[in-house]
Motif scaffolding. Sequence first.
Motif, short mmCIF file in Angstrom:
data_model
loop_
_atom_site.label_atom_id
_atom_site.label_comp_id
_atom_site.label_asym_id
_atom_site.label_seq_id
_atom_site.Cartn_x
_atom_site.Cartn_y
_atom_site.Cartn_z
N LEU A 160 0.84 -1.21 0.00
CA LEU A 160 0.00 0.00 0.00
C LEU A 160 0.87 1.26 0.00
CD1 LEU A 160 -2.64 1.62 0.30
CD2 LEU A 160 -2.51 1.19 2.78
N ILE A 161 1.88 1.28 0.85
CA ILE A 161 2.75 2.46 0.95
C ILE A 161 3.49 2.69 -0.37
CG2 ILE A 161 4.83 3.36 2.09
CD1 ILE A 161 3.79 1.98 4.67
N GLN A 162 3.94 1.62 -1.01
CA GLN A 162 4.62 1.78 -2.30
C GLN A 162 3.68 2.38 -3.35
OE1 GLN A 162 7.92 1.49 -2.74
NE2 GLN A 162 7.90 1.05 -0.53
N ARG A 163 2.44 1.91 -3.35
CA ARG A 163 1.45 2.44 -4.28
C ARG A 163 1.17 3.92 -4.00
NH1 ARG A 163 -0.32 2.20 -9.09
NH2 ARG A 163 -0.45 -0.08 -8.98
N LEU A 164 1.05 4.27 -2.72
CA LEU A 164 0.78 5.67 -2.34
C LEU A 164 1.95 6.57 -2.74
CD1 LEU A 164 -0.84 5.04 1.16
CD2 LEU A 164 -1.99 6.04 -0.82
N LYS A 165 3.17 6.08 -2.57
CA LYS A 165 4.35 6.87 -2.95
C LYS A 165 4.36 7.13 -4.46
CE LYS A 165 8.32 5.60 -1.00
NZ LYS A 165 9.33 4.69 -0.43
N SER A 166 3.94 6.13 -5.22
CA SER A 166 3.90 6.30 -6.69
C SER A 166 2.81 7.27 -7.11
CB SER A 166 3.68 4.94 -7.37
OG SER A 166 2.34 4.50 -7.20
N GLN A 167 1.85 7.55 -6.20
CA GLN A 167 0.72 8.43 -6.53
C GLN A 167 0.90 9.84 -5.96
OE1 GLN A 167 -2.67 4.89 -6.77
NE2 GLN A 167 -2.93 6.51 -5.31
#
Length: 918
Positions: free
Chosen positions: A13-20
């Motif tokens: 989830l955190i990786q996805r949020l960082k990419s967004q």
Amino acid sequence: MTYQSEAQLEQLLIQRLKSQGFDEVKIDNEQELMENFKEKFSLFNQDKLKNKPLTEKEWQRVTNDILGKGVFGSAKKLRDKVFIKREDESDLYLNLLNTTDISKNIFEVTHQTTVIGKYTNRYDVTLLINGLPIVQIELKRRGMDIKEAFNQIERYRKHSYKGLYRYIQIFVITNGVDTKYFSNSDRNILYSHTFFWTNEKNERLTNLNDFTQAFLTPNHLIKMISKFTVVNDTDKMLMVMRPYQVYAAEALVRRATETNLNAYVWHTTGSGKTLTSFKVAEILSSNPKIKKVFFLVDRKDLDSQTVSEFNKFAEGSVDTTDKTSVLVKQIKDKNTHLIVTTIQKMARAIASEKYEDVMSLYKDEKVIFIIDECHRSQFGQMHKDIVKHFTKAQFFGFTGTPRFKENASQDKRTTADLFHKCVHSYLIKEAINDQNVLGFHVEYIKTFDGQYDEYDDTMVEGIDTKEVYMADERISLVSNHIIQNHNMKTQNRKYTSIFATESIEALVKYYDEFKTIDHDLKIAAVFSYGANEESEGKDEHSRDALERIIQDYNKMFRTNYSTNTFNAYNSDISKKVKSKQIDILIVVNMYLTGFDSKPLNTLYVDKWLKYHDLLQAFSRTNRVEEQTKVFGNIVCYRNLKKRTDEAICLFSKTDSVDDVLMKDYDYYLDKFNDCVQALYTVAKTPSDVDFIKSEEEKKKFILIFKEISKLLLILKTFVEFSFDKEKLFMSEQTYEDFKSKYYLIYDQVKKQEKNNVSILNDIDFAIELMETDKINVAYIMNLIRSIEFGDKEQREKDINHILSELDRADNPELRKKVDLIKSFLKEVVPDLSEGSQVDEAYGDFEDAKRNQEIEEFSKKEEIDIGFIKDQISEYEFTGIINKDDVRNGINKPLPFLKKKKLTERIIEFIKDLVNRFQ
């Protein structure tokens, strides 16, 4: 098989949020949260600070302004400016959010922040905007019940969400497979108020990755917070909009800004159309290219509830008078962009030569008309006059039951004929699937036999139906059936009902018949009478009948209404139905459309209904509430089967009624017996539950028994239900014995140390499924919220009514708090006013009383107050009082026996205090 762990889910989830667009920041505790906020707040406001950083004294002024508020107060401040005086006496206005230029905001993500409140808690993932925690995400590993994440948040809200965490606007709960969101609140939050996000076609995005891509982007979050969250001033709470409401609002805004075409939104009754329509009006009224936004309602819809609903979104937005001059004055005022009025008043303003100059100001300007319940108010000459006058107007309609060719208006026009395109739809079958409204359980009761068959429409239409339906014997039969079955239908009056009758004459006859039957139900009636109605052949004018009905009402509730104060009487009835003080409300047409009351679960029907009128009336019962409300009960005393099926198929765009109507008795009986057999594989007898050791087996028992209780609740609403040994695989006594064991496990879990890793900690025990008491803490608090604070005389009557209800309460949880609530009514309520936050006031009162008792006890016994508070915290946390610790904590020298007695008094005091104030 191996499950994806919670930690793995969190990292993805955190990786996805960082990419967004979120920057990861490490925040271990509350102090670091405050330090990070100070840094990001200053950076965010650097243009306003003009290279002159805040001094420590100025920073203290900032924190004084933004902290110390509840969730509602923090939400208001988030959308407001922070004002301080600088040390050089200059004024400084700072912002917490930038909703116009989203790129100016600072978006961050952190995880596993430890916060120490009543207990030590560690939060999974927090999204911060300009340093403030705005979104909190709680995760459970795949395979676990998503409701456990919800229960965990509820524990955190009670125990440790404080300070900057009061600024959380939205919670997200997920197990990777299912993901839901909901708004924060100062009140208890119901699981039924959690929502799935969807695409525009109402297809759910439940997977965490899909949800994150669609919902947890910087742009979308700012949009949800700034545009699609309502800060409800009336109820002092936040209301985050559901996906279909957002998509409908956006579609209409696009329609208004990109075209000159009309449109309508078809959202099923009970799905929150008023909120959606008002949000559209609010957004469009801020557009400089749109000169005026008129929110039109039918005069008969502008009752106390409608006014209250609108005022939730914009205080004082509704003019309740019949004066056309008030509307004209609003139109003339260039600073008034949003006007809520009736279609009748608008038509009069257009037709009057007196107001021609003012009305012509906007004749050729772009104006928007938003029409609520457009299936009714738009079919008539008044609509034609308005269209003719405003040459560049756009008309947007909202309806839960559109007009099609099957149910076209008298002039044969459909909703599409007037409003052209339906830009978004949300059907009743979709709303039921999303659990945004409930389905219906419909029973058809045959009321006469003999030569005429009520279930043969051709035969019924060929006889003098009035003579049959108004026959004394039939009126008596129906009235007695209602009285005999009312407790069963409303779960021993936990819920309330409406009785819809064919005419005023029928209403009065039923009302009088109820008075001849021995019962203790509170029955009221309301109808609108004609001032110059035909009286030939009538024993009593309808106004005279209503007058004596109102006099009965006055005796029942110690009020002082008459037909001269009809609006006040009607408003009081609305309030009393919502607060469960009226058991049965008898009506003709009033309250069958537009009336929302969550505690209303049953509609008795003795009138002909079809299509939109039928579904509108049925939908009074299907508002979502607690788990104990599983569907809307409809009891028909006429043959409405064919009409019901036709209405449901028309408004569901389907050939089947299965998605909307509940199954028959045998279906639920079979499911109940299947669950009982499953339970017996875990514990053959109630005593076997004592030997269940593993938490997995306890969890299995909890889940099966909870389902049994839910099914039993449904079965009990059927007339044919009884604890028949040959049909039910469990006797009533066996069920009660199992329930005792269920409660035992529940109590054990509540006493466990919360930091223990236990799969039972966040299991939803659904205790409310077992409760049958009407007079409980929630009921009393609801009555207190309904007090007329602005009317001194009525306030005293309301307080006296609550006191009498407290005196007859037998709910054990409520009995513990009776004295506290009575003191609150005596000491605090007289000083409250309209708009006061009752829940917050009561919470503050309880805290003050608790602290006062602790202080008085420690003084009296000469014991250190810190020691007493520590022992109380320990008992609240573990459910255990260590007698040796208490005795050793007594520092003053005492003889053995006196020390022993003091120890016992301390233990008794702690238990009693926690019992009453928990």
